[in-house]
Structure formats: C-alpha cells, structure tokens
Design an enzyme around this catalytic site. Structure first.
Site, PDB file in Angstrom:
ATOM      1  N   ASP A   9      21.933 -12.408  26.842  1.00  0.00           N
ATOM      2  CA  ASP A   9      20.992 -11.765  27.906  1.00  0.00           C
ATOM      3  C   ASP A   9      20.820 -12.947  29.107  1.00  0.00           C
ATOM      4  OD1 ASP A   9      20.299  -9.186  26.803  1.00  0.00           O
ATOM      5  OD2 ASP A   9      19.726 -10.356  25.358  1.00  0.00           O
ATOM      6  N   HIS A  11      22.701 -12.434  32.069  1.00  0.00           N
ATOM      7  CA  HIS A  11      22.538 -11.314  33.136  1.00  0.00           C
ATOM      8  C   HIS A  11      23.176 -12.031  34.430  1.00  0.00           C
ATOM      9  CE1 HIS A  11      20.819  -7.997  31.120  1.00  0.00           C
ATOM     10  NE2 HIS A  11      20.064  -8.768  30.450  1.00  0.00           N
ATOM     11  N   ASP A  50      25.452  -9.392  26.983  1.00  0.00           N
ATOM     12  CA  ASP A  50      24.806  -9.407  28.405  1.00  0.00           C
ATOM     13  C   ASP A  50      25.070 -10.597  29.125  1.00  0.00           C
ATOM     14  OD1 ASP A  50      24.508  -6.702  28.284  1.00  0.00           O
ATOM     15  OD2 ASP A  50      22.366  -6.619  28.244  1.00  0.00           O
ATOM     16  N   ASN A  85      25.684  -4.278  26.242  1.00  0.00           N
ATOM     17  CA  ASN A  85      25.730  -2.801  27.107  1.00  0.00           C
ATOM     18  C   ASN A  85      25.956  -2.913  28.739  1.00  0.00           C
ATOM     19  OD1 ASN A  85      22.943  -3.996  26.615  1.00  0.00           O
ATOM     20  ND2 ASN A  85      22.433  -2.195  27.897  1.00  0.00           N
ATOM     21  N   HIS A  86      25.195  -3.826  29.121  1.00  0.00           N
ATOM     22  CA  HIS A  86      25.458  -4.119  30.662  1.00  0.00           C
ATOM     23  C   HIS A  86      26.897  -4.435  31.018  1.00  0.00           C
ATOM     24  CE1 HIS A  86      21.254  -4.501  32.540  1.00  0.00           C
ATOM     25  NE2 HIS A  86      21.120  -4.123  31.323  1.00  0.00           N
ATOM     26  N   HIS A 152      24.455  -6.947  19.615  1.00  0.00           N
ATOM     27  CA  HIS A 152      23.715  -6.632  20.935  1.00  0.00           C
ATOM     28  C   HIS A 152      23.211  -5.290  20.409  1.00  0.00           C
ATOM     29  CE1 HIS A 152      22.590  -7.548  25.069  1.00  0.00           C
ATOM     30  NE2 HIS A 152      22.748  -5.922  25.115  1.00  0.00           N
ATOM     31  N   ASP A 183      19.842  -8.385  23.538  1.00  0.00           N
ATOM     32  CA  ASP A 183      19.269  -7.232  24.181  1.00  0.00           C
ATOM     33  C   ASP A 183      17.827  -7.019  24.239  1.00  0.00           C
ATOM     34  OD1 ASP A 183      19.767  -4.640  25.303  1.00  0.00           O
ATOM     35  OD2 ASP A 183      19.778  -3.660  23.605  1.00  0.00           O
ATOM     36  N   HIS A 185      14.631  -9.016  25.515  1.00  0.00           N
ATOM     37  CA  HIS A 185      14.548 -10.025  25.977  1.00  0.00           C
ATOM     38  C   HIS A 185      13.185 -10.875  25.747  1.00  0.00           C
ATOM     39  CE1 HIS A 185      16.890  -8.689  29.920  1.00  0.00           C
ATOM     40  NE2 HIS A 185      17.729  -8.795  28.947  1.00  0.00           N
TER      41      HIS A 185
END
Length: 442
Positions: A9, A11, A50, A85-86, A152, A183, A185
């Site tokens: 994650d 991002h 992610d 998924n992102h 994830h 996933d 956080h």
C-alpha cells in the site's frame, strides 16, 4: 534464518489534497523502506499490492519507481510482489514490466524460493469471483522449510473483511505458515488455524483517519518459528491532528487558539470540531494554519448545527431527506439504489467511498449486466425506496465492502477533513467462470 521485509500500500503517484509535495511524500516513504531493507541486509522485500495509487501512473512515477527498485537490485535483494486493486489492469500489469527489466518478480501459484522459504502470490480478486476460486498452488519445493502466501484484499478476521480466510487455508493445496497481506492500511496480526495472518499497513497516510504511525513488518523464519515485528518510518510527513470540543459560547476564536498550540511547519493539519459551539467558517481556520507554515490544512466540522431559519432548516439541515425525496422520483434500479446507499453511508470512511463504489459496481455488473436498467414500475412513494438516513432512523446497520485503506485503496478526501481518492474508473472485468483457478488471475 530467513528475514524478509513485508510492505505494501505504497500508493505511488497519489497527489493527496492536490498537493505535489504529498505526491513526492509517497515516493519518499517507499524509498525509506527500500533503504532500510538494504541497511538491514534482508533476504527479500515482499510487497503486498497497491504499489501504485492508480492503474495509469505517470511517467514521472514510473521513473521514480524504477530508480528505487534499482537500489534493491544493486544490493542483490529481490523484490517480490502481487497486484492490488488500485493498480490492477485487465491485461499486462506494471509488475510484468518491472520483471522484464529484471527489477521485480510477480508472485503467483508457482513458488519463488527465498533461502528456505517458498513464497506464493495471489493478486486481488473481485469479491464476485471468489466463490469459484480454487486455491491450487504448485507443491512446496523440497528445499523449503516454510511456505508463505502474499495477497491483497480485506481478509478475516480483521475489520471490514469480505474474504473468507479459513476457506483459503483449508482448501489450499499448500499448507501455509504465514499469510502476508495488503489493502488494509492499519497494521495488525492474528493467528488463524495455526497460521500467522498479518497486515503491514501503508507507508504513508492515505487518509486523515489513519492516525497511527506508518511503517512495515519484518518477518523472520527460523527452523521452528516465525517472528513478526513492526518497524516505524520516522521520516514521513507530519500530520497534526487538532481536536476541538467547543462549548456552547465558543466559536472560531477558540478553534484558532487550539491551532496555535501546535508547531505546524510543513505539516498536514487536520482540525476536527465537535461540541455545541457557534458556527465557524472552515476557510478562516485553514488560512490561519497555512499562514503559520502548514503545507495543507483541512477542517472537519462534525457537528449538526441548527439553522436559524426554520423553513431553510427543513430543506437543508437534513440533506438525506431531500435526497431521499428526489431518489423516489427517479425510478432507479435496485442496483442504483444500493450504490446511493453506499455513497452516503456514514460508517464508510470518506477515503474508501470511491473504491467501495467501484468494487460494488463491478461485482453487480458481473452478476447481471442489466442490473442498472431503470425500474419504470417503481412509484415515487414506494416504501421500498430507502436511503442511509432511513436505515439509520430505523436503527439498521448498513454493511459495505469498505476497508481501511486501501483507495485503499485509503486515500483521502472528504467533506471536511479527508480527501477522496483520484483513482480512475475500473477497467472491465471478465465474467465469472463456473470454475476459476489461480492461473486466471496471474
């Protein structure tokens, strides 16, 4: 002993609060994790999805990622990862590109051996396709003393879970010692069916609701045990959380007084207001914080303030009632009403709204492509047309797919303090098969 750094994650590319500095913060947090991995001389860095905030990262984001991954490659530390998924796309994934460059390994049903640990991967799978998923993995190599799965999603037994972890563990063709997840956080660890299941948390605050320090996990595999420890990142952007409970006779002066109690230099400032005090103008507080050196300032006023004009209060003090009236006039399908309910669910963290809606729309369409067709026979006064306000009034709990965050995939935006994610609409997903294997998601 085998030691791996478990992160996820990250991002990368998320321009939170529309701030270029925040976009750079996410990259620097990932860089800090990699530098720690090199300094500790770990055997591998495992990323649980992610890596990117969006499935279409910019060239600048890709260049920054390649630079950081080369740091690991130069230190002979493998980077093993799954798709979240992102960032997930219908065709080839960015991880495939990094693998072609020799900078990463995309995990899957065939194990990747890290010393004596066999590491498997399972990319994010939409909820509508999990019932048909068969957890078939290649056998554990004879040289491996341990097996671990990287995946994830929102797994049980943690909050907001929508993935049956017990089914995964019991039906899997491999007996896993640990499941390393992304996933959610918020970092957390539990033991389930003699298997350690752990979230590493995100490396930067993708939502103002994520108040805990950011960090990653260090997982150590010995002959007869697995040890999971938490390590914090000390160089992430400071978030200053100013909570103000206003008395009846207090207003903006009291809020600004509380803000002045903090060092705001280069910080993201989140002011949360509760209590009975007078109405305030958020912009006034935000401007004052910026003047004192804050990078970003947001005000989240959680009070339900009465309107002095009784007629106006009927129309605006209860926006859900107004929306409910309009919804009844639209003749929406049941699927559209469900999305309306999800968007305005008070229990759903603002940062997760976009991702939750995206997931739900995808799941609904996979089950029924005509699910969003209008419902022409529905009358405006039908009692089955409900909104979140109706359910809250009846004391009913509303259930959603949300996490913690991921858009995850945490992220940030809101009416007040958080800021909604900037992820784009989902790429189309294939319809569910009668029987689905892990290879379908590789």
């Amino acid at each position: 002993m085998t030691r791996v750094l478990h992160t996820g994650d990250t991002h990368l590319g998320y321009q939170q609060y529309n701030s270029p500095e925040r976009r750079q913060d996410f990259l620097e947090a990932f860089r800090s994790v990699v530098e720690d991995a090199v300094a500790d001389d770990v055997d591998a860095v495992i990323h649980a999805g992610d890596l990117f905030h969006d499935r279409r990262p910019s060239l600048v984001d890709l260049q920054g990622t390649v630079e950081i991954l080369r740091t690991l490659a130069d230190a002979d530390i493998p980077f093993l990862a799954v798709v979240g998924n992102h960032e997930g796309k219908r065709d080839a994934q960015w991880l495939d590109l990094f693998a072609d460059l020799g900078l990463a390994t995309r995990l899957g049903a065939d194990p990747e051996l890290v010393d004596d640990v066999a590491v498997y991967g399972l990319d994010f799978v939409p909820r509508s396709r999990r019932d048909d998923l068969e957890y078939e993995f290649a056998p554990v190599p004879e040289a491996a003393d341990h097996a671990t799965l990287v995946s994830h999603g929102l797994f049980e037994p943690f909050a907001h879970a929508d993935w049956d972890t017990e089914r995964l563990l019991t039906e899997s063709t491999v007996e896993f010692d640990a499941v390393l997840l992304g996933d959610n956080h918020k970092p957390d660890t539990a033991e389930l069916l003699d298997t350690w299941v752990t979230y590493c948390g995100s490396t930067e605050r993708a939502s103002a609701s994520e108040r805990e320090d950011r960090g990653y996990n260090l997982v150590e595999f010995t002959d007869d045990a697995i040890s999971i420890s938490r390590r914090g990142l000390t160089e992430t952007r400071e978030f200053v959380f100013v909570d103000v409970d206003l008395a009846e006779d207090e207003g903006v002066d009291r809020v600004q007084e509380r803000v002045r109690e903090y060092d705001l230099e280069d910080a993201v400032v989140i002011v949360t207001i509760e209590g009975d005090g007078r109405p305030i103008t958020p912009a006034t507080v935000e401007e004052a914080a910026i003047d004192r050196g804050a990078l970003v300032a947001r005000v989240n006023d959680r009070r339900e303030l009465p309107d002095d004009d009784e007629e106006l209060s009927v129309r605006f003090a209860d926006p859900d009632a107004a929306v409910r009236d309009r919804v009844r006039e639209l003749g929406l399908s049941d699927a559209a009403l469900e999305i309306d309910e999800t968007v305005r669910n008070d229990d759903l963290v603002d940062s997760n709204v976009r991702e939750t809606v995206e997931r739900r729309v995808r799941d609904i369409l996979e089950d029924d492509v005509a699910a969003f067709d209008p419902a022409p026979d529905r009358e405006p006064d039908d009692e089955d047309v409900t909104t979140v306000a109706d359910q809250l009034a009846d004391g009913a709990a509303t259930t959603t797919d949300a996490a913690t965050a991921s858009e995850s995939d945490g992220d940030a935006a809101s009416t007040g303090g958080d800021e909604q994610t900037e992820g784009t609409a989902a790429d189309g997903e294939r319809g569910a098969e009668d029987s689905t294997s892990l290879g379908d998601f590789a």
